[in-house]
Design a protein around this motif. Sequence first.
Motif, PDB file in Angstrom:
ATOM      1  N   ASN A 109      -1.117  -3.215   2.477  1.00  0.00           N
ATOM      2  CA  ASN A 109       0.145  -3.191   2.032  1.00  0.00           C
ATOM      3  C   ASN A 109       1.038  -4.301   2.517  1.00  0.00           C
ATOM      4  O   ASN A 109       1.803  -4.929   2.065  1.00  0.00           O
ATOM      5  CB  ASN A 109       0.679  -1.699   2.011  1.00  0.00           C
ATOM      6  CG  ASN A 109       0.187  -0.790   0.881  1.00  0.00           C
ATOM      7  OD1 ASN A 109      -0.212  -1.361   0.080  1.00  0.00           O
ATOM      8  ND2 ASN A 109       0.120   0.424   1.235  1.00  0.00           N
ATOM      9  N   LYS A 110       1.027  -4.285   3.923  1.00  0.00           N
ATOM     10  CA  LYS A 110       1.600  -5.488   4.591  1.00  0.00           C
ATOM     11  C   LYS A 110       1.249  -6.666   4.409  1.00  0.00           C
ATOM     12  O   LYS A 110       2.334  -7.661   4.150  1.00  0.00           O
ATOM     13  CB  LYS A 110       1.444  -5.078   6.299  1.00  0.00           C
ATOM     14  CG  LYS A 110       1.818  -4.020   6.744  1.00  0.00           C
ATOM     15  CD  LYS A 110       1.568  -4.000   8.218  1.00  0.00           C
ATOM     16  CE  LYS A 110       2.192  -2.597   9.094  1.00  0.00           C
ATOM     17  NZ  LYS A 110       1.973  -2.734  10.480  1.00  0.00           N
ATOM     18  N   ASP A 132       3.001  -7.329   0.984  1.00  0.00           N
ATOM     19  CA  ASP A 132       4.463  -7.529   1.318  1.00  0.00           C
ATOM     20  C   ASP A 132       4.823  -9.022   1.804  1.00  0.00           C
ATOM     21  O   ASP A 132       5.709  -9.718   1.398  1.00  0.00           O
ATOM     22  CB  ASP A 132       5.224  -6.616   2.163  1.00  0.00           C
ATOM     23  CG  ASP A 132       4.960  -4.952   1.617  1.00  0.00           C
ATOM     24  OD1 ASP A 132       4.985  -5.009   0.389  1.00  0.00           O
ATOM     25  OD2 ASP A 132       5.161  -4.179   2.526  1.00  0.00           O
ATOM     26  N   PRO A 166      -6.824   4.875   6.455  1.00  0.00           N
ATOM     27  CA  PRO A 166      -5.245   4.808   6.769  1.00  0.00           C
ATOM     28  C   PRO A 166      -4.913   3.315   7.425  1.00  0.00           C
ATOM     29  O   PRO A 166      -4.158   2.796   6.965  1.00  0.00           O
ATOM     30  CB  PRO A 166      -4.946   5.924   7.703  1.00  0.00           C
ATOM     31  CG  PRO A 166      -6.073   6.878   7.399  1.00  0.00           C
ATOM     32  CD  PRO A 166      -7.330   6.186   7.265  1.00  0.00           C
ATOM     33  N   THR A 167      -5.922   2.756   8.234  1.00  0.00           N
ATOM     34  CA  THR A 167      -5.409   1.649   8.902  1.00  0.00           C
ATOM     35  C   THR A 167      -5.351   0.500   7.553  1.00  0.00           C
ATOM     36  O   THR A 167      -4.840  -0.325   7.638  1.00  0.00           O
ATOM     37  CB  THR A 167      -6.315   1.208  10.065  1.00  0.00           C
ATOM     38  OG1 THR A 167      -6.407   2.217  11.025  1.00  0.00           O
ATOM     39  CG2 THR A 167      -5.838  -0.112  10.652  1.00  0.00           C
ATOM     40  N   SER A 217      -5.265   0.807   4.459  1.00  0.00           N
ATOM     41  CA  SER A 217      -4.343   0.811   3.517  1.00  0.00           C
ATOM     42  C   SER A 217      -2.798   0.250   3.986  1.00  0.00           C
ATOM     43  O   SER A 217      -2.144  -0.193   3.413  1.00  0.00           O
ATOM     44  CB  SER A 217      -3.873   2.558   3.183  1.00  0.00           C
ATOM     45  OG  SER A 217      -3.115   2.672   2.154  1.00  0.00           O
ATOM     46  N   THR A 218      -2.619   0.447   5.223  1.00  0.00           N
ATOM     47  CA  THR A 218      -1.351   0.036   5.747  1.00  0.00           C
ATOM     48  C   THR A 218      -1.229  -1.184   5.898  1.00  0.00           C
ATOM     49  O   THR A 218      -0.398  -2.040   5.548  1.00  0.00           O
ATOM     50  CB  THR A 218      -1.107   0.781   7.063  1.00  0.00           C
ATOM     51  OG1 THR A 218      -1.018   2.158   7.146  1.00  0.00           O
ATOM     52  CG2 THR A 218       0.013   0.223   7.929  1.00  0.00           C
ATOM     53  N   GLU A 219      -2.583  -1.832   6.579  1.00  0.00           N
ATOM     54  CA  GLU A 219      -2.640  -3.357   6.679  1.00  0.00           C
ATOM     55  C   GLU A 219      -2.609  -4.143   5.357  1.00  0.00           C
ATOM     56  O   GLU A 219      -2.074  -5.230   5.185  1.00  0.00           O
ATOM     57  CB  GLU A 219      -3.748  -3.861   7.512  1.00  0.00           C
ATOM     58  CG  GLU A 219      -3.585  -3.083   8.750  1.00  0.00           C
ATOM     59  CD  GLU A 219      -2.709  -3.502   9.671  1.00  0.00           C
ATOM     60  OE1 GLU A 219      -2.103  -4.680   9.438  1.00  0.00           O
ATOM     61  OE2 GLU A 219      -2.049  -2.906  10.537  1.00  0.00           O
TER      62      GLU A 219
END
Length: 465
Positions: free
Chosen positions: A434-435, A438, A427-428, A430-432
Amino acid sequence: MAAGPLRRAGHPRHRRRRGRAPIGMASRLRPPPTPRGARRPRHDLPLPPLPHHARRPGRRPARPSRAPGQAGRRTHHGRTVSVPRLVAPNEWVPPPDRAPDEPKRIASPAGPALQFRTFGQLAADVDAAGPRRWLIRGIWPAGAYGVHAAEPKAGKTWNALDLAVSVASGTPWLGQHPIDTSGHVVVFAGEGGDGNIVRRVRAIATGRGITSDDMPISVCTRAPHLADDEHLAAMADHLAATRPVLVVLDPFYLAAGGADGKDLYSMGRLLEKPQHLCEHAGASLVVVTHFNRSRDLKGAARITGAGPAEWGRVLISAEVLSRHTDPTTQATTVLTSLDVQGGEVPDQTVRVRRTIRALDPDDLDSALEYRVDEPDAAESTPTAAGSDLSPAGAKLLAALDAQETPQPWGALVDHISAAHGHGLRRPTVSTELNKLRDRGLADYLDTGHGKERLWYRIRTETPAA
């Protein structure tokens, strides 16, 4: 119905009740009303005895009188109670222990007595004691009491035993923080059992290059029940005999027993008992406890129950940042962040990387290899990522920079594990990632439905598939 003595006892309201004479019988025993103007008769004359049918059935005979100076015992509601002794007319009676107008003395509660000093006297006593010292330089003052808390399996016991070995041997805690006050250590280890404690202490001592059997450490593999006077007395006797500089109580939930963890006042009374024992012995007290299940809170706010966070002068909260196990050596590396808070200690964060490996994973008695250090800032947060990125995002960006072709997220985690000794959770990642996408620092190639994305660093040239 006739009045006075002519009332009938057979009326339903005057029938014999259970164990008592008829209600109307008392009216028959009273003299008739005095006519107006007549002289009221004297009532101090002895009345005639009650008829036998008016006496209370089953009434006990009168108790025999006791002579002066004779004490006795009697039965009251099935219990035998003592009867005060009658004092003879000429017998000497000792004076009471207090004057009649003196307030009643109340027994002092258990614990240290209250002491009152002027501020000048207090300051003189503090100055006479000499300069205060650190137990752990910059983190824990000598003689202070506090709490070390973390989530399950975050290394609380490892940190506590590392501190015990450090204080007993005078070596730095976690390999980085100097110990200014060394000496005897008392450890209450209620979890793990004898074999587990021996195995861990030997691993820590071997990593420091010292012999564990010669260290001044007393171990009790049972948590003391803080509500048990016998346990507290045994604890006080051992502290008085050994005069330790550190006492470790692990874990608190076993020592608290059946106490209500939500009641701040009862938990305060419970924690105050070992606090006073350690203060009297001149020892620091470290209480090890757990985090609650709330993920929305951070640091000391996650300490379980009411009392420990409010009571402790120093609070150390541990949070696992990453955990990785090498599939080849079976060595587990855990990166932990320790948040330190205290009234006299500046707030700070300490990062610890601990690697533990069993020489023979199939043998429970096999020796453990223990390595612990504090990764520097450059290692824990790569500078190539920029100062505004999170540590995980910076590591992922550095891993993308090292790749020549687009890679799945698992390959990036393997690169981070090889470089830093720990990985990242999915999860970490995937989140990072995507950041980073962006912000225009990274992007991915879509290889089709149900297939993994291939991530790459955005450069001047478009990467090959």
